[in-house]
Motif scaffolding. Structure first.
Motif, PDB file in Angstrom:
ATOM      1  N   ASN A 479       0.833  -1.213   0.000  1.00  0.00           N
ATOM      2  CA  ASN A 479       0.000   0.000   0.000  1.00  0.00           C
ATOM      3  C   ASN A 479       0.864   1.259   0.000  1.00  0.00           C
ATOM      4  OD1 ASN A 479      -2.337  -1.488  -0.048  1.00  0.00           O
ATOM      5  ND2 ASN A 479      -2.718  -1.341   2.160  1.00  0.00           N
ATOM      6  N   ALA A 480       1.999   1.187   0.698  1.00  0.00           N
ATOM      7  CA  ALA A 480       2.917   2.343   0.707  1.00  0.00           C
ATOM      8  C   ALA A 480       3.514   2.579  -0.676  1.00  0.00           C
ATOM      9  CB  ALA A 480       4.026   2.118   1.734  1.00  0.00           C
ATOM     10  N   ALA A 481       3.643   1.504  -1.468  1.00  0.00           N
ATOM     11  CA  ALA A 481       4.257   1.617  -2.799  1.00  0.00           C
ATOM     12  C   ALA A 481       3.312   2.205  -3.843  1.00  0.00           C
ATOM     13  CB  ALA A 481       4.737   0.243  -3.260  1.00  0.00           C
ATOM     14  N   VAL A 482       2.038   2.351  -3.513  1.00  0.00           N
ATOM     15  CA  VAL A 482       1.067   2.864  -4.492  1.00  0.00           C
ATOM     16  C   VAL A 482       1.451   4.267  -4.954  1.00  0.00           C
ATOM     17  CG1 VAL A 482      -1.336   3.572  -4.848  1.00  0.00           C
ATOM     18  CG2 VAL A 482      -0.824   1.422  -3.679  1.00  0.00           C
ATOM     19  N   SER A 483       1.898   5.108  -4.030  1.00  0.00           N
ATOM     20  CA  SER A 483       2.238   6.490  -4.409  1.00  0.00           C
ATOM     21  C   SER A 483       3.424   6.505  -5.377  1.00  0.00           C
ATOM     22  CB  SER A 483       2.554   7.337  -3.172  1.00  0.00           C
ATOM     23  OG  SER A 483       3.678   6.834  -2.488  1.00  0.00           O
ATOM     24  N   LYS A 484       4.372   5.577  -5.199  1.00  0.00           N
ATOM     25  CA  LYS A 484       5.504   5.492  -6.136  1.00  0.00           C
ATOM     26  C   LYS A 484       5.013   5.087  -7.520  1.00  0.00           C
ATOM     27  CE  LYS A 484       8.940   4.256  -2.619  1.00  0.00           C
ATOM     28  NZ  LYS A 484       9.845   3.197  -2.117  1.00  0.00           N
ATOM     29  N   LYS A 485       4.062   4.155  -7.550  1.00  0.00           N
ATOM     30  CA  LYS A 485       3.514   3.716  -8.844  1.00  0.00           C
ATOM     31  C   LYS A 485       2.750   4.854  -9.519  1.00  0.00           C
ATOM     32  CE  LYS A 485       3.119  -1.145  -7.476  1.00  0.00           C
ATOM     33  NZ  LYS A 485       2.203  -2.259  -7.143  1.00  0.00           N
ATOM     34  N   ILE A 486       2.059   5.649  -8.717  1.00  0.00           N
ATOM     35  CA  ILE A 486       1.337   6.808  -9.267  1.00  0.00           C
ATOM     36  C   ILE A 486       2.323   7.799  -9.872  1.00  0.00           C
ATOM     37  CG2 ILE A 486       0.011   8.865  -8.595  1.00  0.00           C
ATOM     38  CD1 ILE A 486      -1.543   7.059  -6.651  1.00  0.00           C
ATOM     39  N   ASN A 487       3.411   8.080  -9.140  1.00  0.00           N
ATOM     40  CA  ASN A 487       4.420   9.021  -9.644  1.00  0.00           C
ATOM     41  C   ASN A 487       5.072   8.493 -10.917  1.00  0.00           C
ATOM     42  OD1 ASN A 487       3.971  10.760  -7.513  1.00  0.00           O
ATOM     43  ND2 ASN A 487       5.594   9.900  -6.247  1.00  0.00           N
ATOM     44  N   ALA A 488       5.354   7.181 -10.933  1.00  0.00           N
ATOM     45  CA  ALA A 488       5.986   6.587 -12.114  1.00  0.00           C
ATOM     46  C   ALA A 488       5.054   6.642 -13.320  1.00  0.00           C
ATOM     47  CB  ALA A 488       6.388   5.140 -11.819  1.00  0.00           C
ATOM     48  N   ALA A 489       3.764   6.341 -13.110  1.00  0.00           N
ATOM     49  CA  ALA A 489       2.791   6.386 -14.209  1.00  0.00           C
ATOM     50  C   ALA A 489       2.632   7.808 -14.729  1.00  0.00           C
ATOM     51  CB  ALA A 489       1.447   5.834 -13.738  1.00  0.00           C
ATOM     52  N   THR A 490       2.616   8.777 -13.827  1.00  0.00           N
ATOM     53  CA  THR A 490       2.515  10.189 -14.230  1.00  0.00           C
ATOM     54  C   THR A 490       3.720  10.588 -15.074  1.00  0.00           C
ATOM     55  OG1 THR A 490       1.311  10.683 -12.180  1.00  0.00           O
ATOM     56  CG2 THR A 490       2.257  12.549 -13.369  1.00  0.00           C
ATOM     57  N   GLN A 491       4.906  10.159 -14.640  1.00  0.00           N
ATOM     58  CA  GLN A 491       6.130  10.454 -15.393  1.00  0.00           C
ATOM     59  C   GLN A 491       6.096   9.778 -16.760  1.00  0.00           C
ATOM     60  OE1 GLN A 491       9.710   9.329 -13.313  1.00  0.00           O
ATOM     61  NE2 GLN A 491      10.995   9.585 -15.099  1.00  0.00           N
TER      62      GLN A 491
END
Length: 699
Positions: A479-491
């Motif tokens: 669940n903590a990794a979701v924000s990293k995935k969001i940032n990566a997808a945005t990039q």
């Protein structure tokens, strides 16, 4: 070699073919040679035309002067001769310039001072079959490179190369990794393509000289034009011809450099192969990962030094401080330490480089670290590892460290009452900053580097009857990794947009390991945007579950405490809405002033219109926002800024007077926008951290 000399064993039975230039390398060499040859053909043609122009202009100028001997015709004849001569000068002036490497930030070392290091390098040059460097220098940063002074003639005559070693690099590697990095640099020494690098460098210098470095030339044309109106005509003609030459050279620059960047990437792979042949595949791979972290930590250390300098404190030695930050970062990411250095696993590296869109950047001079490590793994050359720090190769290391640290402060003026920062004080400050600038560890990074989405109606959250689950179920690593995935997808979406709009020069790209053409970018983007929307909705639900979990637990313990927690969330969301409005207002104000801040040429009418809008609408609104933030005491973290904000609110800036901008007022406005936003963010962070600390008692 001294008996205690630490030189890692060289791998045995390494095939000689390992260091043979690859077919791709040879192909890129041919491409660069072709582009350089094309440049010289074009340049030779321009030169021949300019010689013909000189002859024609001199002949015609003299003929005019002799046949029509009048003052105006004499001036015209001289002007015509000047056109030919000055165009020729424009094309050949670079022949007499020398580009010297800036040595102000480095220190030369010799064998008497550093016998172990020189012995190490001498043995390494034997292993790599490369010449010993002309000179060896040390610098302060995390870097190692080969350099030499260059001129037009260095394209044709051999130039001995110098080696530069960054002590920030030494500070972050073991002996085996240091050997691998140095061997990589000697791999460049051994490449004949380095001569092509010299060619390309000098060709670029020629082009740069003709395109941009023309102040002296332009000044001479201006002086020539000011002598007489007739000369002004011929100076204008000369400038027009020079612009035509510049237009041709701009096309040449792009053509040559795209070819050279491809070769440069192959040169890196070849130098890596040379390094692996004498040090094994593993040490260079681990060094590449450690270097990335060490460089980041070095920059953080410099930022900390800026803060201390404002408090009139300086350091005499940056390297223990850099090491402390490396170790702190290792602790933050739960990386094990070996002899004080972080062990960076494949899994950690993959998790921190989670982009799914990859493309061949034709303007990149180096392959990615991931590509280089993959290449090293394919070579699969085994080696033993010496874990001792690379500092064992240096004599009087503290003295050297202090000399290079002193270089960092050379460009700043020292106050008389400056004091020295010791390691303990720096360490304590780091610990205090860690406590101050991080959320409680219990949340497992769930809230790191992001903000909660502001709900449209937070009351709905607290009336929800949704099953919240347990603390352990909510605050998982996944669940903590979701924000990293969001940032990566945005990039990744931004990269795909740039590919679609041809701002990134590539015809194809990889997504999740599958190759696509540029025309496929919109479809892949649509897929990513759907995923991104789903991830954001999922994260919002997780945030709601977390809030409801603590609210429910608090309600079970004490209804009054639950209402207090609810009030803290409600207050935080209200301040977040104010912050969003504040940011929007500032961006609109700065956007309207962008032509001023970017130095664009604008008319007096446009300036008056911008200043009128600023004084009538944007500045009053900005002052109201600043007053509101002062009432909330957001500037408590920066008392000096609070004084400046109050002074600005009371002041009456005019920004533009007597056809000139008032730079001090414009700079202060811009600075107040940036610095006040930092304080607002700090206030929001502290407010939310207080909520997280308060609700932990109900976990």
């Amino acid at each position: 070699m001294p008996p205690d000399f630490l030189y890692p064993a060289t791998p045995e039975n390494v095939p000689l073919s390992i260091t043979d230039p690859s077919p791709a390398f040879k192909k890129e060499v041919s491409g660069v040679m072709g582009s350089i040859l094309f440049f010289f053909i074009v340049y030779a043609l321009l030169l021949l035309v300019s010689v013909a122009l000189v002859i024609g202009c001199v002949y015609a100028g003299i003929a005019i002067i002799i046949n029509v001997p009048r003052l105006i015709t004499i001036a015209a004849g001289i002007g015509l001769i000047g056109v030919g001569v000055m165009v020729f000068v424009f094309l050949v002036k670079f022949l007499f310039s020398v580009s010297r490497y800036d040595r102000s930030h480095i220190i030369e070392i010799n064998e008497n001072e550093q016998p172990a290091l020189f012995g190490f390098i001498r043995q390494l040059t034997k292993d790599t079959q490369t010449p010993f460097p002309r000179k060896i220098y040390v610098s302060a940063d995390v870097n190692a490179c080969v350099f030499y002074d260059s001129s037009f003639w260095s394209m044709f005559f051999p130039v001995k190369k110098n080696l530069q070693i960054g002590l920030g690099l030494v500070n972050s590697l073991n002996v085996s990794e240091f050997k691998a990095v140095m061997a990589h640099e000697f791999g460049h020494f051994s490449q004949r393509s380095m001569k092509l690098g010299s060619f390309v460098y000098n060709v670029n210098k020629i082009i740069y000289n003709m395109l941009f470095d023309n102040k002296g030339y332009a000044s001479f044309l201006q002086v020539w034009a000011n002598i007489d109106g007739v000369f002004a005509i011929f100076a204008s003609i000369t400038a027009g011809i020079a612009k035509g030459i510049q237009s041709i050279l701009r096309q040449m620059y792009g053509f040559i450099n795209k070819k050279y960047m491809s070769l440069s990437r192959q040169m890196e792979f070849h130098a890596d192969a040379v390094a692996a042949s004498v040090s094994g595949s593993g040490p260079l791979g681990t060094a590449l990962r450690r270097i990335e972290m060490a460089a980041s930590c070095y920059e953080i250390t410099l930022q900390k030094y800026d803060d201390f300098f404002r408090k009139k404190m300086i350091s005499h030695n940056i390297y223990p401080h850099q090491k402390l930050i490396i170790q702190q970062m290792a602790h933050q990411y739960k990386l094990p330490l070996q002899n004080g250095l972080p062990v960076i696993s494949d899994e950690f590296y993959r998790n921190t480089n989670s982009t799914r869109v990859n493309f061949k950047d034709q303007w990149a001079s180096h392959p990615s670290t991931e590509e280089r490590i993959k290449h090293l793994d394919e070579l699969a050359i085994p080696s033993g590892i010496k874990e001792e720090t690379a500092w064992v190769l240096f004599n009087n290391k503290e003295q050297l460290q202090q000399q290079l640290t002193k270089k960092i402060y050379e460009q700043v003026e020292m106050p008389q009452d400056i004091t020295v920062l010791d390691e303990t004080e720096f360490d304590n400050t780091l610990k205090q900053d860690r406590v101050k600038n991080n959320f409680p560890d219990e949340y497992n990074g769930f809230y790191d580097n992001r903000q909660l989405a502001v709900p449209e109606n937070e009351e709905e959250i607290f009336r929800s009857a949704e099953q919240t689950g347990s603390f352990a179920e909510i605050f998982t690593a996944d669940n903590a990794a979701v924000s990293k995935k969001i940032n990566a997808a945005t990039q990744d979406i931004e990269i795909l947009k740039a590919i679609q709009e041809k701002r990134i020069d590539t015809k194809s790209f990889d997504f999740d390991g599958v190759k696509y053409n540029r025309s496929d970018a919109p479809a892949v983007m649509e897929k990513l945007e759907t995923e991104l929307k789903g991830m954001k909705e999922g994260q919002d639900k997780l945030d709601t579950r977390a809030i409801l979990f603590f609210y429910t637990k608090a309600k079970q313990a004490d209804p009054l405490k639950a209402e207090e927690l609810k009030g803290m969330y409600t207050s935080h969301f209200a301040v977040r809405k104010k912050a969003d409005a504040f940011l929007k207002q500032m961006n609109e104000m700065l956007s309207a002033l962008q032509p001023v801040f970017s130095g664009q040429t604008i008319t007096l009418e446009e300036i008056n219109s911008m200043i009128a809008r600023l004084k009538k609408t944007d500045e009053p609104a900005f002052k109201i926002e600043l007053k509101n933030w002062m009432e909330l005491d957001v500037f408590v973290s920066d008392p000096s800024l609070k004084v400046r904000v109050k002074a600005f609110i009371d002041a009456d800036f005019v920004y533009f007077h007597d056809k000139s901008f008032i730079e001090t007022e414009l700079k202060e406005l811009h600075a107040l926008c940036n610095e006040s936003w930092v304080c607002v963010n700090t206030f929001l962070f502290d407010q939310f951290k207080a909520i997280l600390q308060t609700q932990l008692q109900y976990a």
